[in-house]
Design a protein around this motif. Structure first.
Motif, PDB file in Angstrom:
ATOM      1  N   GLN A 330       4.249   1.591  18.949  1.00 38.75           N
ATOM      2  CA  GLN A 330       5.452   1.429  18.134  1.00 38.75           C
ATOM      3  C   GLN A 330       6.623   0.925  18.975  1.00 38.75           C
ATOM      4  O   GLN A 330       7.427   0.108  18.519  1.00 38.75           O
ATOM      5  CB  GLN A 330       5.798   2.748  17.446  1.00 38.75           C
ATOM      6  CG  GLN A 330       4.799   3.125  16.346  1.00 38.75           C
ATOM      7  CD  GLN A 330       5.106   4.462  15.708  1.00 38.75           C
ATOM      8  OE1 GLN A 330       5.440   5.437  16.394  1.00 38.75           O
ATOM      9  NE2 GLN A 330       4.993   4.528  14.389  1.00 38.75           N
ATOM     10  N   MET A 333       6.183  -2.785  19.414  1.00 40.04           N
ATOM     11  CA  MET A 333       6.581  -3.517  18.211  1.00 40.04           C
ATOM     12  C   MET A 333       8.096  -3.708  18.185  1.00 40.04           C
ATOM     13  O   MET A 333       8.599  -4.781  17.833  1.00 40.04           O
ATOM     14  CB  MET A 333       6.125  -2.772  16.954  1.00 40.04           C
ATOM     15  CG  MET A 333       4.647  -2.842  16.697  1.00 40.04           C
ATOM     16  SD  MET A 333       4.088  -4.438  16.048  1.00 40.04           S
ATOM     17  CE  MET A 333       4.544  -4.291  14.338  1.00 40.04           C
ATOM     18  N   TYR A 349       0.934  -5.995  12.470  1.00 43.48           N
ATOM     19  CA  TYR A 349       1.083  -4.853  11.576  1.00 43.48           C
ATOM     20  C   TYR A 349      -0.276  -4.241  11.235  1.00 43.48           C
ATOM     21  O   TYR A 349      -0.404  -3.008  11.131  1.00 43.48           O
ATOM     22  CB  TYR A 349       1.806  -5.275  10.296  1.00 43.48           C
ATOM     23  CG  TYR A 349       3.270  -5.567  10.509  1.00 43.48           C
ATOM     24  CD1 TYR A 349       4.160  -4.549  10.834  1.00 43.48           C
ATOM     25  CD2 TYR A 349       3.776  -6.858  10.371  1.00 43.48           C
ATOM     26  CE1 TYR A 349       5.512  -4.820  11.022  1.00 43.48           C
ATOM     27  CE2 TYR A 349       5.117  -7.129  10.573  1.00 43.48           C
ATOM     28  CZ  TYR A 349       5.982  -6.109  10.893  1.00 43.48           C
ATOM     29  OH  TYR A 349       7.324  -6.369  11.094  1.00 43.48           O
ATOM     30  N   LEU A 368       4.502   2.031   6.093  1.00 47.49           N
ATOM     31  CA  LEU A 368       4.573   0.710   6.712  1.00 47.49           C
ATOM     32  C   LEU A 368       3.949  -0.331   5.795  1.00 47.49           C
ATOM     33  O   LEU A 368       4.507  -1.431   5.612  1.00 47.49           O
ATOM     34  CB  LEU A 368       3.864   0.722   8.070  1.00 47.49           C
ATOM     35  CG  LEU A 368       3.770  -0.620   8.814  1.00 47.49           C
ATOM     36  CD1 LEU A 368       5.160  -1.222   9.029  1.00 47.49           C
ATOM     37  CD2 LEU A 368       3.050  -0.439  10.148  1.00 47.49           C
ATOM     38  N   TYR A 369       2.818  -0.002   5.213  1.00 47.51           N
ATOM     39  CA  TYR A 369       2.156  -0.936   4.295  1.00 47.51           C
ATOM     40  C   TYR A 369       3.058  -1.256   3.103  1.00 47.51           C
ATOM     41  O   TYR A 369       3.189  -2.431   2.723  1.00 47.51           O
ATOM     42  CB  TYR A 369       0.833  -0.346   3.802  1.00 47.51           C
ATOM     43  CG  TYR A 369       0.249  -1.116   2.637  1.00 47.51           C
ATOM     44  CD1 TYR A 369      -0.376  -2.340   2.836  1.00 47.51           C
ATOM     45  CD2 TYR A 369       0.365  -0.634   1.329  1.00 47.51           C
ATOM     46  CE1 TYR A 369      -0.873  -3.068   1.768  1.00 47.51           C
ATOM     47  CE2 TYR A 369      -0.135  -1.353   0.261  1.00 47.51           C
ATOM     48  CZ  TYR A 369      -0.758  -2.570   0.488  1.00 47.51           C
ATOM     49  OH  TYR A 369      -1.237  -3.290  -0.568  1.00 47.51           O
ATOM     50  N   LEU A 372       5.687  -3.672   3.899  1.00 45.28           N
ATOM     51  CA  LEU A 372       5.172  -5.028   4.097  1.00 45.28           C
ATOM     52  C   LEU A 372       4.885  -5.725   2.779  1.00 45.28           C
ATOM     53  O   LEU A 372       5.039  -6.945   2.669  1.00 45.28           O
ATOM     54  CB  LEU A 372       3.898  -4.994   4.940  1.00 45.28           C
ATOM     55  CG  LEU A 372       4.058  -4.531   6.391  1.00 45.28           C
ATOM     56  CD1 LEU A 372       2.697  -4.434   7.059  1.00 45.28           C
ATOM     57  CD2 LEU A 372       4.954  -5.488   7.158  1.00 45.28           C
ATOM     58  N   LYS A 378       4.369 -11.053   4.978  1.00 46.37           N
ATOM     59  CA  LYS A 378       3.907 -10.065   5.948  1.00 46.37           C
ATOM     60  C   LYS A 378       2.624  -9.378   5.509  1.00 46.37           C
ATOM     61  O   LYS A 378       1.965  -8.718   6.296  1.00 46.37           O
ATOM     62  CB  LYS A 378       5.000  -9.000   6.186  1.00 46.37           C
ATOM     63  CG  LYS A 378       6.264  -9.543   6.836  1.00 46.37           C
ATOM     64  CD  LYS A 378       5.979 -10.189   8.174  1.00 46.37           C
ATOM     65  CE  LYS A 378       7.241 -10.747   8.806  1.00 46.37           C
ATOM     66  NZ  LYS A 378       6.948 -11.511  10.023  1.00 46.37           N
ATOM     67  N   VAL A 383      -4.039  -6.861   6.759  1.00 47.06           N
ATOM     68  CA  VAL A 383      -3.217  -5.667   6.524  1.00 47.06           C
ATOM     69  C   VAL A 383      -3.870  -4.785   5.466  1.00 47.06           C
ATOM     70  O   VAL A 383      -3.945  -3.549   5.615  1.00 47.06           O
ATOM     71  CB  VAL A 383      -1.793  -6.079   6.093  1.00 47.06           C
ATOM     72  CG1 VAL A 383      -1.001  -4.866   5.611  1.00 47.06           C
ATOM     73  CG2 VAL A 383      -1.064  -6.762   7.247  1.00 47.06           C
TER      74      VAL A 383
END
Length: 458
Positions: A330, A333, A349, A368-369, A372, A378, A383
Motif C-alpha cells: 500500500q 501504491m 490494483y 477498493l474495488y 475503482l 480503472k 480487477v
C-alpha cells in the motif's frame, strides 16, 4: 581573368540532411531557391522526402512527393517507407497502386517495405500476394533481404513452417540477419526445440541470437543450456551488453537461481530500468519480498540516472504479494502516485486486491474495488478476477455472487470468466450454480483459447 564557378551547395546540404533531419524545413527553402526540386532527376527531392520522414513529418513528405515533377522507383520507395514507418497502411497501399499505375514495376526494396507493413499488422494474405510477386520477379529466393522480410512476415503471423520453407529455399548466401529472424521467430512462437537445434548448428552467435537463446532457456527453464549460452556470451565479450545481461537475469530467475541473477546484476557496467525491474521481479517470484524492497530502495538512490516506471512498481507489488507484505504494498501504491507521478493501472490494483484477499482483509479489498468501478478506466477483467478470487478465498458468498453477476454482464462470452465463476460456486458448495455456469459454456459454443488463463497476482 575569369572566375572559377562556385561549387553547388546542394551536395553539402543533402549530406547535412542525412544526419540532421530536423533541418528539413530550412533545407527545403534552400533547395527551392536553387531550383533543385524541379530537376527531372529527383535525387534532391527524394533526399528531402526521406529527411521529412526521419524527422517525423509524414504529411510534409507526402506533400513534397505530390509536388515532384518526376518520380523514379527510388522516390516511390522512399514514400512507401515513410508511410509504413509512420503506420499509414491505407496510404501505403494507395501509393503502391500509384507506383504500378505510373508504369514502374515494384523493386525488391518496394516489396520488402510492404512486407514489413504486413508483418506489423499480421496480414498474412496480402503478404502471400507480395511473396508471389517476388517469386515472379525472381526477388524472393535470390535476395537475402527479401528472404529476411518474408521470414519476419510468416513468423509474425504464426506461420512457422512457411517461414522455415522460405529459409530452406533461399538460394543466396544466408547472413546473420536471416538466421536471427528465423531463430527469434521460433522462440516467439514457442518452437523451442527447433530454436535449440538452430543454435547448435550456428557457429557464431551475435547479440540478437544470444538474447533469443536466453529467452528460449527462460521459457523452458533450461538452466544447463542457459549456462552454456552465458559462457558463450562471456567468451564473445558480451558480458557488458545491457540487453544480454537483462536476458541473463530473466533466465536465471525463471530457472530458480535468484543468487546467480543477482551476480549478473551486480557485475553489469550499465543498468537501465529493465535491469532493476527484472531483478526485483526475480526476488519477488522466489518469495524474497524484503530483498525486492531493499533493491527498490537502492534503485531510488540511483536516481535521476534511472527512474522506476509502472512495470517496476508492478514487480514490487507482486514481490510484496508473494511475501504477504500488504502494508508495504500500500505504501508503494502511494509512492508511485505522490513521488513519481505514475498513475496506477488496473493491473496494479488487481495485484493489491488479490493481496488483500489472500491476507483476509476482504473489506478493504471490496472498498477498493467499489472505488475503482466508479472510474471506468480503472476497472478491468483482471480487477474483477482478483476480487472474485478474494471472495472465494474468504468464503464471502454474498459479495462473490455480486461479482459473478457483474462479470457475466460485462464479459458474457468469455469462457475463462465462466470457468472462474463455476469454480467460485463450487467452492461455496453451490453445485447447481456451478453446473449452470459450465452448461452455458457448451450452450453458447464458447471455447477457451489455448495457453490462455486468468492468473491471480500475489
Amino acid at each position: 581573368m575569369a572566375r572559377a564557378p562556385r561549387p553547388s551547395p546542394v551536395p553539402t546540404l543533402l549530406r547535412l540532411l542525412s544526419s540532421h533531419p530536423s533541418l528539413s524545413a530550412a533545407a527545403h527553402a534552400a533547395l527551392l531557391k536553387s531550383c533543385s526540386l524541379s530537376s527531372p532527376v529527383p535525387i534532391a527531392a527524394t533526399a528531402l522526402l526521406t529527411a521529412y520522414a526521419n524527422a517525423g513529418l509524414p504529411s510534409a513528405a507526402s506533400r513534397l512527393f505530390d509536388e515532384m515533377p518526376a518520380r523514379d522507383a527510388v522516390a516511390w520507395n522512399a514514400l512507401l517507407a515513410c508511410l509504413v514507418c509512420h503506420a499509414r497502411p491505407g496510404a501505403a497501399t494507395a501509393a503502391f497502386r500509384g507506383m504500378a499505375a505510373s508504369g514502374l514495376p515494384p523493386t525488391a526494396a518496394t516489396l520488402c517495405t510492404l512486407l514489413k507493413a504486413c508483418a506489423a499488422s499480421r496480414a498474412a494474405r496480402p503478404g502471400r500476394q507480395l511473396h508471389a510477386r517476388g517469386v515472379v520477379s525472381c526477388h524472393a529466393d535470390a535476395d537475402v533481404i527479401m528472404a529476411t522480410a518474408l521470414v519476419d512476415l510468416y513468423m509474425s503471423c504464426g506461420l512457422v513452417e512457411d517461414a522455415m520453407r522460405v529459409f530452406v529455399l533461399t538460394k543466396c548466401p544466408k547472413d546473420a540477419a536471416l538466421h536471427n529472424a528465423l531463430l527469434s521467430g521460433c522462440v516467439e512462437n514457442g518452437w523451442f526445440s527447433d530454436a535449440f537445434s538452430m543454435l547448435r548448428r550456428q557457429t557464431e552467435l551475435n547479440g540478437i541470437s544470444l538474447t533469443s537463446a536466453l529467452t528460449a532457456c527462460a521459457a523452458t527453464a533450461n538452466l544447463a543450456y542457459g549456462m552454456q549460452v552465458h559462457c558463450k556470451a562471456l567468451r564473445g565479450g558480451f558480458d557488458s551488453d545491457t540487453i544480454i545481461c537483462n536476458a541473463l537475469i530473466d533466465m536465471y530467475a525463471k530457472c530458480g537461481r535468484a543468487t546467480a541473477a543477482r551476480m549478473v546484476f551486480d557485475r553489469m557496467a550499465t543498468r537501465n530500468v529493465v535491469s532493476w525491474s527484472s531483478m526485483i521481479d526475480a526476488y519477488g517470484r522466489h518469495g524474497h519480498g524484503v530483498d525486492a524492497l531493499d533493491l527498490f530502495k537502492l534503485m531510488e538512490k540511483a536516481a535521476p540516472m534511472v527512474l522506476p516506471n509502472a512495470i517496476t512498481f508492478l514487480a514490487v507489488l507482486s514481490a510484496c504479494g508473494h511475501s504477504g507484505l500488504v502494508d508495504e504494498a500500500q505504501s508503494m501504491m502511494h509512492l508511485m502516485k505522490s513521488k513519481y507521478g505514475i498513475d496506477p493501472q488496473p493491473e496494479h490494483y488487481a495485484c493489491l486486491i488479490d493481496m488483500l484477499g489472500r491476507t483476509g482483509r476482504i473489506d478493504e479489498a471490496w472498498n477498493l474495488y467499489c472505488s475503482l468501478t466508479a472510474s471506468r478506466n480503472k476497472s478491468s477483467s483482471a480487477v474483477c478476477v482478483a476480487m472474485l478470487n478474494a471472495c472465494r478465498a474468504n468464503m464471502d458468498a454474498v459479495r462473490g455472487k455480486k461479482m459473478a453477476v457483474r462479470m457475466l454482464e460485462v464479459y458474457p462470452r468469455n469462457p475463462g470468466i465462466q470457468v472462474l465463476i463455476s469454480n467460485f460456486h463450487a467452492a461455496m458448495r453451490q453445485w447447481s450454480e456451478s453446473i449452470e455456469s459450465r452448461r452455458l459454456i457448451v450452450d453458447k459454443g464458447l471455447r477457451k483459447e489455448a495457453a490462455s488463463s486468468h492468473v491471480s497476482f500475489g
